[in-house]
Design a protein around this motif. Structure first.
Motif, mmCIF file in Angstrom:
data_model
loop_
_atom_site.group_PDB
_atom_site.id
_atom_site.type_symbol
_atom_site.label_atom_id
_atom_site.label_comp_id
_atom_site.label_asym_id
_atom_site.label_seq_id
_atom_site.Cartn_x
_atom_site.Cartn_y
_atom_site.Cartn_z
ATOM 1 N N VAL A 1 0.606 -1.155 -0.114
ATOM 2 C CA VAL A 1 -0.026 0.121 0.080
ATOM 3 C C VAL A 1 0.891 1.304 0.075
ATOM 4 O O VAL A 1 1.606 1.706 0.978
ATOM 5 C CB VAL A 1 -0.977 -0.054 1.162
ATOM 6 C CG1 VAL A 1 -1.766 1.436 1.265
ATOM 7 C CG2 VAL A 1 -1.758 -1.207 1.124
ATOM 8 N N ARG B 1 0.962 5.552 -0.500
ATOM 9 C CA ARG B 1 -0.204 6.228 -0.103
ATOM 10 C C ARG B 1 0.369 7.695 0.054
ATOM 11 O O ARG B 1 1.400 7.740 0.435
ATOM 12 C CB ARG B 1 -1.001 5.928 1.301
ATOM 13 C CG ARG B 1 -0.075 6.146 2.369
ATOM 14 C CD ARG B 1 0.941 5.211 2.640
ATOM 15 N NE ARG B 1 1.740 5.567 3.835
ATOM 16 C CZ ARG B 1 3.176 5.531 3.947
ATOM 17 N NH1 ARG B 1 3.812 5.571 3.049
ATOM 18 N NH2 ARG B 1 3.624 5.859 5.264
ATOM 19 N N GLY C 1 -4.202 5.812 4.239
ATOM 20 C CA GLY C 1 -3.639 4.488 3.402
ATOM 21 C C GLY C 1 -3.189 3.387 4.468
ATOM 22 O O GLY C 1 -3.601 2.276 4.470
ATOM 23 N N ALA D 1 -4.775 -0.232 5.109
ATOM 24 C CA ALA D 1 -3.841 -1.261 5.003
ATOM 25 C C ALA D 1 -4.003 -2.270 6.211
ATOM 26 O O ALA D 1 -4.084 -3.397 6.175
ATOM 27 C CB ALA D 1 -2.292 -0.913 4.898
ATOM 28 N N CYS E 1 0.291 -6.788 9.041
ATOM 29 C CA CYS E 1 0.617 -5.298 8.478
ATOM 30 C C CYS E 1 1.793 -4.830 8.982
ATOM 31 O O CYS E 1 1.905 -4.653 10.064
ATOM 32 C CB CYS E 1 -0.550 -4.665 8.621
ATOM 33 S SG CYS E 1 -0.527 -2.885 8.012
ATOM 34 N N VAL F 1 0.486 -7.723 4.518
ATOM 35 C CA VAL F 1 0.549 -6.100 3.752
ATOM 36 C C VAL F 1 1.695 -5.408 4.266
ATOM 37 O O VAL F 1 2.078 -5.244 5.531
ATOM 38 C CB VAL F 1 -0.811 -5.593 4.445
ATOM 39 C CG1 VAL F 1 -0.937 -4.183 3.750
ATOM 40 C CG2 VAL F 1 -2.115 -6.423 3.968
ATOM 41 N N VAL G 1 3.250 -1.434 4.350
ATOM 42 C CA VAL G 1 2.835 -0.229 3.877
ATOM 43 C C VAL G 1 4.051 0.750 3.608
ATOM 44 O O VAL G 1 5.079 0.741 4.106
ATOM 45 C CB VAL G 1 2.179 0.605 5.249
ATOM 46 C CG1 VAL G 1 1.961 2.159 5.071
ATOM 47 C CG2 VAL G 1 1.081 0.176 5.529
ATOM 48 N N VAL H 1 -1.273 -1.428 -4.387
ATOM 49 C CA VAL H 1 -2.339 -0.606 -4.157
ATOM 50 C C VAL H 1 -1.718 0.912 -3.935
ATOM 51 O O VAL H 1 -0.631 0.994 -3.252
ATOM 52 C CB VAL H 1 -3.153 -0.915 -2.901
ATOM 53 C CG1 VAL H 1 -4.218 0.099 -2.565
ATOM 54 C CG2 VAL H 1 -3.646 -2.232 -3.057
ATOM 55 N N ILE I 1 -3.096 4.666 -2.626
ATOM 56 C CA ILE I 1 -4.179 5.441 -1.981
ATOM 57 C C ILE I 1 -4.037 6.801 -1.819
ATOM 58 O O ILE I 1 -2.834 7.460 -1.582
ATOM 59 C CB ILE I 1 -4.584 5.161 -0.518
ATOM 60 C CG1 ILE I 1 -4.684 3.466 -0.473
ATOM 61 C CG2 ILE I 1 -5.610 5.692 0.268
ATOM 62 C CD1 ILE I 1 -5.885 3.119 -1.033
ATOM 63 N N TYR J 1 0.403 0.403 -10.639
ATOM 64 C CA TYR J 1 -0.349 -0.121 -9.474
ATOM 65 C C TYR J 1 -1.492 -0.856 -10.073
ATOM 66 O O TYR J 1 -1.947 -0.584 -11.089
ATOM 67 C CB TYR J 1 -0.917 1.043 -8.583
ATOM 68 C CG TYR J 1 0.094 1.860 -8.033
ATOM 69 C CD1 TYR J 1 0.945 1.743 -7.057
ATOM 70 C CD2 TYR J 1 0.403 3.190 -8.788
ATOM 71 C CE1 TYR J 1 1.716 2.776 -6.452
ATOM 72 C CE2 TYR J 1 1.146 4.018 -8.284
ATOM 73 C CZ TYR J 1 2.007 3.737 -7.336
ATOM 74 O OH TYR J 1 3.072 4.550 -6.847
ATOM 75 N N CYS K 1 -12.817 1.503 0.567
ATOM 76 C CA CYS K 1 -11.616 1.041 -0.136
ATOM 77 C C CYS K 1 -10.909 -0.062 0.443
ATOM 78 O O CYS K 1 -10.489 -1.143 -0.354
ATOM 79 C CB CYS K 1 -10.435 2.358 0.272
ATOM 80 S SG CYS K 1 -10.621 3.524 -0.618
ATOM 81 N N ILE L 1 -10.095 -3.943 -1.733
ATOM 82 C CA ILE L 1 -8.734 -4.372 -1.703
ATOM 83 C C ILE L 1 -9.067 -5.883 -0.987
ATOM 84 O O ILE L 1 -8.453 -6.788 -1.809
ATOM 85 C CB ILE L 1 -7.822 -3.618 -0.878
ATOM 86 C CG1 ILE L 1 -7.853 -2.242 -1.374
ATOM 87 C CG2 ILE L 1 -6.494 -4.361 -0.853
ATOM 88 C CD1 ILE L 1 -6.994 -1.232 -0.431
#
Lengths: 193, 193
Positions: free
Chosen positions: B8, B10, B16, B20, B31, B99, B101, B118, B120, B171, B185, B189
């Protein structure tokens, strides 16, 4: 937010038009693509073929050369097409909920709060394969055709909107139809309406 | 395609990180955000604060000036952080679904077929309001803080990847958390995993 209008910008061969049609069918609202060209032709008095070619691309080197010469004496055909197209798009969006494919509709309708702006893109290999398979394109190099068409769409968009095409922040949602799949893209957009 | 890893990227203040975390919770997978900083600090021997500051931003004018001076004599701290960060991200992705970030993870893991990338973003006004409300930022101009932070993230990304940050084609999916909503969102996802 309640959406009434969906605009679908798309890279050439990404399946954006197919996705737009699927979404419109699911929502029982009209999808304007070919029909838009016909309406703009009516409005402007230009031939459909001219609108199709000059309503979202810059020209090739030859038409650019003519345009440059013509613009010396006043507004060129492309600008008239832009104005007619803008008028038709504003009227359609005012009339009823719909999906509009390409033609800077996202920019033209940007002040509407009920607009969902979509951008569809995909890997060049996926698109090259698709334009041969689905559109039956027979050019030697579909990759070159894709590059050329994207470049001309991008230049047209930049010229009339002063905004960069395909930059995420200009859309509510951008989807890679190659990795996500065309039907799945349509489902996601439908779910956002 | 089956996804195992979600990255993710962002814009600052877009939510974001929250998205996530929501996605990771729904999927019962870890995450990595703050935890990633801790792991990179361990790996590199640098302080957590240094990693947080130099692991995805270019510095401000003062740290840039020091970095320029240091680079005259050899690789600078930021490059060591990049290498340690890259190693940690590759190991985490190898170990288990997760995930991740920010921190150019999308680029670092780009060769994996099981990656969902992804991005954001949101309108600056939405983000400015959010950083005051959610992060409790107290600066005079949250808009200026957003511009500055984005600019530095963008420059860092460009420097290490040679790719433009926030361009849709890089992306699988880009979402405007301001217009679509943070929870929605996360749902989208989650549905793609």
């Amino acid at each position: 937010m309640k959406h009434r209008i969906i605009t679908v910008s798309r890279e050439f061969g990404s399946g954006g038009r197919t996705i737009a049609k699927e979404v419109a069918e699911k929502l029982h609202i009209p999808c304007y693509d070919q029909e838009l060209i016909e309406k703009v032709a009516e409005e402007s008095g230009f031939a459909k073929e001219y609108i199709a070619e000059h309503g979202e691309h810059t020209g090739n080197w030859l038409t650019n050369a003519f345009a440059a010469a013509a613009s010396y004496y006043g507004p060129i055909g492309r600008d008239f097409v832009w104005m007619a197209q803008r008028k038709v798009i504003l009227e359609l969006a005012e009339k009823h909920p719909c999906v509009i494919v390409g033609r800077c509709a996202d920019f033209i309708l940007r002040d509407r709060a009920d607009l969902l702006k979509v951008f569809i893109h995909a890997d060049p290999a996926f698109r090259a394969d698709r334009i041969v398979r689905v559109y039956g394109e027979r050019e030697d190099s579909p990759e070159k055709r894709i590059r050329d068409k994207d470049k001309r769409r991008m230049a047209y968009y930049r010229y009339y909107t002063d905004i960069d095409w395909g930059v995420a922040k200009n859309y509510d949602i951008c989807l890679d139809s190659g990795t996500i799949g065309i039907d799945r893209c349509a489902d996601i957009i439908f779910s956002l309406y």
